[in-house]
Write a protein that holds these residues in place. Structure first.
Motif: not given
Length: 235
Positions: A78, A83, A103, A108
């Motif tokens: 991201y 991530e 998330t 994202n």
């Protein structure tokens, strides 16, 4: 006085010579200490792998058994940040640590962790059970997808249903999620998405099946017992 000193020196030299002879004999007889291990610490061919059991796809030794060398890991990003944090935890030989990603649908919406098999190992054959050991704290409303690739081409995909997730994640602190691949593969990916979801991945694994049964003898009574069929994702 000089005579006593000379005697002491002769006595010391005699003792040292005895010690030297003893050490030399022990070394010649292989008694200089425990021998160095000659055990091979890597698995480079599929024939070396245990069959019909879960084998963590990690680098190093697990429970004294041979495992892999050259397993790779990467993560989607991201902006400029991976991530999945602590990605190396997924492929080291400590099966209790993990890599995690969170998330948020408006920021994202999904995150993916990629595992590549060692090139020397070759492709895992069709019929291999492949998956990931994950933490059980994942939101059951999230979407988890396992994709398999061969030569960077998607060849198989599996999305466990909420029923399978609830069955597997209902007990303990971790669970295996996976499926039997219909084709050969050399790369595994796990993706997660949802409104707000955190996924912890402990390690990837494979299970290669091998038929160990013998053929039934002709003209001989054979007892056949009923087995239990397990659906994908709950092995």
């Amino acid at each position: 006085m000089k005579t006593k000193t000379t005697q002491k020196w002769f006595t010391l030299l005699f003792v040292l010579s005895i010690i030297n002879i003893y050490a030399t004999n022990n070394k010649a007889n292989g008694l200089e200490g425990p021998p160095k291990s000659t055990k091979t610490l890597t698995v480079n061919t599929l024939t070396d792998l245990p069959k019909n059991e879960i084998v963590p796809l990690v680098n190093g030794i697990v429970d004294g058994n041979e495992n892999f060398s050259g397993v790779g890991v990467s993560s989607t990003k991201y902006l400029t940040v991976n991530e999945f944090s602590n990605r190396g935890n997924v492929i080291d030989n400590d099966l209790t640590n993990s890599s995690s990603a969170t998330t948020i649908v408006a920021v994202n919406p999904s995150a993916t962790l990629t595992i590549t098999a060692p090139s020397a190992l070759g492709d895992f054959p069709a019929g291999t059970y492949a998956g990931f050991n994950i933490g059980t704290g994942v939101n059951l409303l999230s979407t988890i997808t396992i994709n398999l690739y061969r030569n960077s081409t998607l060849v198989a995909s599996y999305i466990p249903s909420s029923d399978v997730l609830s069955l597997n994640l209902g007990f303990g602190s971790s669970a295996n999620i996976g499926f039997v691949s219909p084709v050969a593969f050399d790369e595994m990916r796990i993706s997660v998405g949802g409104l707000v979801t955190t996924l912890e991945v402990n390690y990837p694994f494979v299970k290669i099946y091998e038929d160990t049964s013998s053929a039934l003898a002709c003209n001989t009574m054979s007892e056949i017992s009923l087995g239990t069929r397990l659906r994908n994702g709950s092995r």
